[in-house]
Design a protein around this motif. Structure first.
Motif, short mmCIF file in Angstrom:
data_model
loop_
_atom_site.label_atom_id
_atom_site.label_comp_id
_atom_site.label_asym_id
_atom_site.label_seq_id
_atom_site.Cartn_x
_atom_site.Cartn_y
_atom_site.Cartn_z
N PHE A 48 58.20 69.04 95.45
CA PHE A 48 58.69 69.89 96.54
C PHE A 48 60.02 70.55 96.18
O PHE A 48 60.26 71.71 96.54
CB PHE A 48 58.79 69.11 97.86
N SER A 49 60.87 69.86 95.46
CA SER A 49 62.12 70.47 94.98
C SER A 49 61.81 71.62 94.02
O SER A 49 62.46 72.66 94.06
CB SER A 49 62.99 69.43 94.27
N TRP A 50 60.82 71.43 93.16
CA TRP A 50 60.40 72.46 92.21
C TRP A 50 59.92 73.70 92.96
O TRP A 50 60.28 74.82 92.63
CB TRP A 50 59.31 71.91 91.30
N LEU A 51 59.10 73.48 93.99
CA LEU A 51 58.59 74.59 94.80
C LEU A 51 59.71 75.29 95.56
O LEU A 51 59.71 76.52 95.69
CB LEU A 51 57.51 74.10 95.76
N GLU A 52 60.68 74.53 96.05
CA GLU A 52 61.84 75.13 96.72
C GLU A 52 62.63 75.99 95.75
O GLU A 52 63.11 77.07 96.10
CB GLU A 52 62.72 74.04 97.34
N GLY A 53 62.77 75.52 94.51
CA GLY A 53 63.46 76.30 93.48
C GLY A 53 62.72 77.60 93.18
O GLY A 53 63.34 78.65 92.99
N LEU A 54 61.38 77.54 93.16
CA LEU A 54 60.58 78.75 92.94
C LEU A 54 60.78 79.73 94.09
O LEU A 54 60.98 80.93 93.86
CB LEU A 54 59.10 78.38 92.81
N ALA A 55 60.79 79.24 95.31
CA ALA A 55 60.99 80.11 96.47
C ALA A 55 62.37 80.75 96.43
O ALA A 55 62.53 81.94 96.71
CB ALA A 55 60.80 79.32 97.77
N ALA A 56 63.38 79.98 96.06
CA ALA A 56 64.74 80.52 95.98
C ALA A 56 64.84 81.58 94.90
O ALA A 56 65.47 82.63 95.11
CB ALA A 56 65.74 79.39 95.71
N ARG A 58 62.39 83.44 93.78
CA ARG A 58 61.63 84.60 94.22
C ARG A 58 62.44 85.45 95.19
O ARG A 58 62.43 86.67 95.11
CB ARG A 58 60.32 84.15 94.87
N GLU A 59 63.17 84.80 96.10
CA GLU A 59 64.00 85.53 97.05
C GLU A 59 65.12 86.29 96.36
O GLU A 59 65.50 87.36 96.80
CB GLU A 59 64.58 84.56 98.09
N ASN A 60 65.64 85.73 95.27
CA ASN A 60 66.74 86.36 94.55
C ASN A 60 66.26 87.30 93.45
O ASN A 60 67.08 87.94 92.80
CB ASN A 60 67.66 85.30 93.94
N ALA A 61 64.97 87.42 93.26
CA ALA A 61 64.43 88.24 92.17
C ALA A 61 64.81 89.70 92.34
O ALA A 61 64.99 90.42 91.35
CB ALA A 61 62.91 88.09 92.09
N GLY A 62 64.94 90.18 93.56
CA GLY A 62 65.32 91.57 93.79
C GLY A 62 66.73 91.88 93.32
O GLY A 62 67.05 93.02 92.99
N ALA A 63 67.59 90.87 93.27
CA ALA A 63 68.96 91.07 92.84
C ALA A 63 69.11 91.07 91.32
O ALA A 63 70.14 91.46 90.80
CB ALA A 63 69.84 89.97 93.43
N VAL A 64 68.06 90.66 90.61
CA VAL A 64 68.10 90.60 89.16
C VAL A 64 67.84 91.98 88.59
O VAL A 64 66.92 92.68 89.01
CB VAL A 64 67.04 89.60 88.62
N THR A 65 68.65 92.37 87.64
CA THR A 65 68.46 93.66 86.98
C THR A 65 67.26 93.55 86.05
O THR A 65 67.17 92.63 85.24
CB THR A 65 69.71 94.03 86.16
N THR A 66 66.34 94.48 86.18
CA THR A 66 65.16 94.49 85.33
C THR A 66 65.52 95.02 83.96
O THR A 66 66.10 96.10 83.84
CB THR A 66 64.05 95.37 85.95
#
Length: 159
Positions: A48-56, A58-66
């Motif tokens: 569940f911690s791993w899945l929470e890390g994935l969700a976090a 994913r939420e921050n993926a938009g802030a990452v420069t491609t």
């Protein structure tokens, strides 16, 4: 029974895809389901911690420069220990054919590094890729392609 966190994640994904676990299931009911299936509490907590890390992530993926299309991914020493040459080559292949983009590749690498294993084999990598794609909106076609690859074998690419 010696189950690890990845086994739990695979169990959740397989059962979610097959529809055995209700879409509206909350964390408590999923934990109960996993305990009834015989998974240890410590590994359930890690999953569940791993899945929470994935969700976090994913939420921050938009802030990452491609990165630019011609950018080259350089792996750290720790990543090289975890991902062998075959696994790194497979990630590059998936990026070249459009299954992964640079952001989803970074999600996969981050989630591989978050596993509590020493080295990750290609099968484990495929499961992590499937979990990452499953949790990304708009990646349904890539998810279906990876699902076919995982359950049916080689994609038949030429080298």
């Amino acid at each position: 029974m010696k189950e690890n966190m990845l086994d739990i994640l695979m169990y959740l994904l397989e059962n979610y895809i097959c529809g055995d676990i209700d879409d509206s299931a909350d964390e408590a009911s999923l934990r109960s389901e996993l305990q009834r299936a015989g998974f240890p509490d410590q590994e359930i907590n890690k999953a569940f911690s791993w899945l929470e890390g994935l969700a976090a992530m994913r939420e921050n993926a938009g802030a990452v420069t491609t990165p630019a299309a011609r950018a080259l991914r350089i792996y750290t020493a720790e990543e090289i220990k975890r991902l062998d040459t075959e696994s790194r080559g497979f990630l590059m292949f998936l990026e070249q054919v459009g299954v992964l983009d640079p952001c989803s590749r970074e999600l996969v690498i981050d989630r591989i590094m978050a596993l509590d294993t020493g080295e990750t084999d290609l099968t484990d990598l495929k499961w992590v890729i499937l979990l990452v794609l499953f949790n990304q909106p708009g990646k349904e076609a890539a998810f279906a392609w990876m699902e076919d690859l995982l359950f049916e074998g080689s994609p038949g690419w030429l080298h």
